[in-house]
Scaffold this active site. Sequence first.
Site, short mmCIF file in Angstrom:
data_model
loop_
_atom_site.label_atom_id
_atom_site.label_comp_id
_atom_site.label_asym_id
_atom_site.label_seq_id
_atom_site.Cartn_x
_atom_site.Cartn_y
_atom_site.Cartn_z
N HIS A 7 0.81 -1.21 0.00
CA HIS A 7 0.00 0.00 0.00
C HIS A 7 0.85 1.26 0.00
O HIS A 7 0.48 2.26 -0.62
CB HIS A 7 -0.92 -0.01 1.23
CG HIS A 7 -1.98 1.03 1.20
ND1 HIS A 7 -3.12 0.93 0.43
CD2 HIS A 7 -2.07 2.22 1.86
CE1 HIS A 7 -3.87 2.00 0.61
NE2 HIS A 7 -3.26 2.79 1.48
N HIS A 38 -10.35 2.45 -0.26
CA HIS A 38 -10.49 2.04 1.14
C HIS A 38 -11.27 0.74 1.17
O HIS A 38 -12.25 0.58 1.90
CB HIS A 38 -11.16 3.14 1.97
CG HIS A 38 -10.37 3.49 3.20
ND1 HIS A 38 -10.93 3.71 4.42
CD2 HIS A 38 -9.04 3.65 3.39
CE1 HIS A 38 -9.99 4.00 5.30
NE2 HIS A 38 -8.83 3.96 4.70
#
Length: 726
Positions: free
Chosen positions: A44, A90
């Site tokens: 990420h 998300h």
Amino acid sequence: MKITNKIIENHGLKLNEYENIKKLLKREPNFLELGIFSAMWNEHCSYKSSRLHLKNLPTKGRQVIQGPGENAGVIDIGDDDAIVFKIESHNHPSFIEPYQGAATGVGGILRDVFTMGARPIALLNSIHFGSPKHPKTKSLLNGVVSGIGGYGNCIGIPTVAGETKFDETYNENILVNAMAVGHAKKNKIFYSKAKGLDKTVVYVGSKTGRDGIHGASMASAEFDEKSEEKKPTVQVGDPFTEKLLLEACLELMKDDSIIAIQDMGAAGLTSSSVEMASKGSLGIELELDKIPCREENMTPYEMMLSESQERMLIILEDGKEEYAKKIFQKWDLDFVIIGKTNNDKNLTLKFNKEVVGKIPIDALASKAPVYNREWVKKKPTQYKVDLKKLKKIKVEDALVKILSSPNHSNKSWITNQYDQMVMCDTIQRSGSDAAIIRIHNKDKAIAVSVDSSANYCKSHPITGGKQIVCENWRNLIAVGAKPLAITNCLNFGNPENKEVMGEFAECLIGIKEACEYLNYPVVSGNVSFYNGTNNKNIYPTPVIGGVGLIKNVSKPLGHNFKKIKSNIILVGKTFGHLGQSCFLRENYSINEGRPPEVNLANEKNNGEIILKLFEKNLLNSVHDISNGGLILALCEMSIGSGIGINISKPKKLRNILEYLFGEDQGRYILEVDSEKVKNVEKMLITNNIYYENIGLTQNKYFEIEGEFKINTNDLFKINNQWYNDF
């Protein structure tokens, strides 16, 4: 604490990566340092599997002020105005805890924008859920929509556009992508690059808690049957505090107090401090016992890895500390000096006057792993559509099945939960091809849209990548905006799977080709890998968010028909391509075949001529043709207006189903007054644009010559019935 292989694995690191960490440090890391490496080296934050491919994307242009590498991209829209925008995922947090996952996704992307000095003016989203029949879908959908609306509505930013899609590929891994757009002055853009020695490092915003610890690492791993146990890694948002933080930051940004500013997003204080120091080739020293905590006895490990929301890290000019402190105290926010910059190029962490961690900045940033993962090309599908071998279906029945399906039914029950008009600059909201936002107190506006097409990308990733850029381009063109730049959120499965990595690599090839040809650069974005559960990966789902400019705003056209007895002109050639079409998917449960070809020359030429027709005020309404083909686009124009159509039967195409439901690209529907038709046709002919004058608008009835005739009120009812049965 002795670091075992199990501890290393629990931090999301491979054993060979741990060996590299020891080589960089020339020693064993302690537990705090291991946690920091796990945060900065996960997928990420480090983009270790995607970086080699991302660098091939076109990111420059005359309109680009700041491309990828900052908190958000920045483009020039003239008159010293700039637009700041970005989209991020998300996904993992929203699957585990849908309300807070979605809400903090909105909060995080807003901070990326106002960190750059821009006041946010619009929010968009692209949300994907599993089959409506799946037992989790309804609660996940309701939680995510409530979270998006709750955060955006409370902070007072309009949510103006988006998309909601359903497919069983997302049954165990939903997608929640949030995009924010802000307005700033060109000479007041703020960056995250640290500068100067012995400069004050300040923590501002909310207090630090234990929520979100290892959130970035959790977002860099697949789900399994124990995913519910990861709820502690989901952050908790407070939009009212974010509103205070927004106003305090923008107030401080009015003068020259700030050297650098970075929000604490994924990996919290760790990523913000490392990124600032790395960009400035400096060191940074933090005194962790000064960090304001809302929970007792927090350890340095917890402080550095917490992803508590509504926090910023600021480096100030000398002598500006008291001035800045008064601003943040006025807005009832914490303001604490927690460190200094230096020239040793280390991240040095102190707690109770002792050094508890010391790591070279480049070991965390520039020397993070970069993988050239093995990938394979997608094998072309051999399936060919043969309507003669399928059960016969009437045009009307096929249309009704599509219009009443979850993916194509009216979604106003979602968008009505979002405040779309707050700030009073929304000219055209969700429901059209693109939303339009006026630049405050000016006659110009921006158009914004988000788009995705997973089934095209799964079937043929290069074509799918090109197509989704072009569809986004068309959506901006259809509201009279000149497309300027995009942001992308690239949602894929496990990159360690060579088929998945092939989908990613080839999708980016397609995106690159389309962006280069259309002069539509990528200025920001996000990669989300490991979307899947128990080795079952989602379909490749690149989401494109585009921004275009409307120099002179008059009354927006939208895609709803405006008048009766207008001419309906189809721009672009129809071949009747049904591979990967929603016609086959909704009526026959067939999800096979190649997607339609993308002709970039036609896309560009057709789009540019339509902008010229806008400039000459020759159009009543415009709609691009995409999923569902010509007939679905015509339905959308009728349903929104209540005005019907009478379409002539085509003479050349061999099958009416192919003509009406084919998803050939590069096409638009134009509504033109009868007295303006000759001028429009002359411009199309002069510019070698293929077109057909296919019929007229009429009162009350939606009619295809020789096939069916239905009242537009009935179309509306069909299009609005699905949610009541959900």
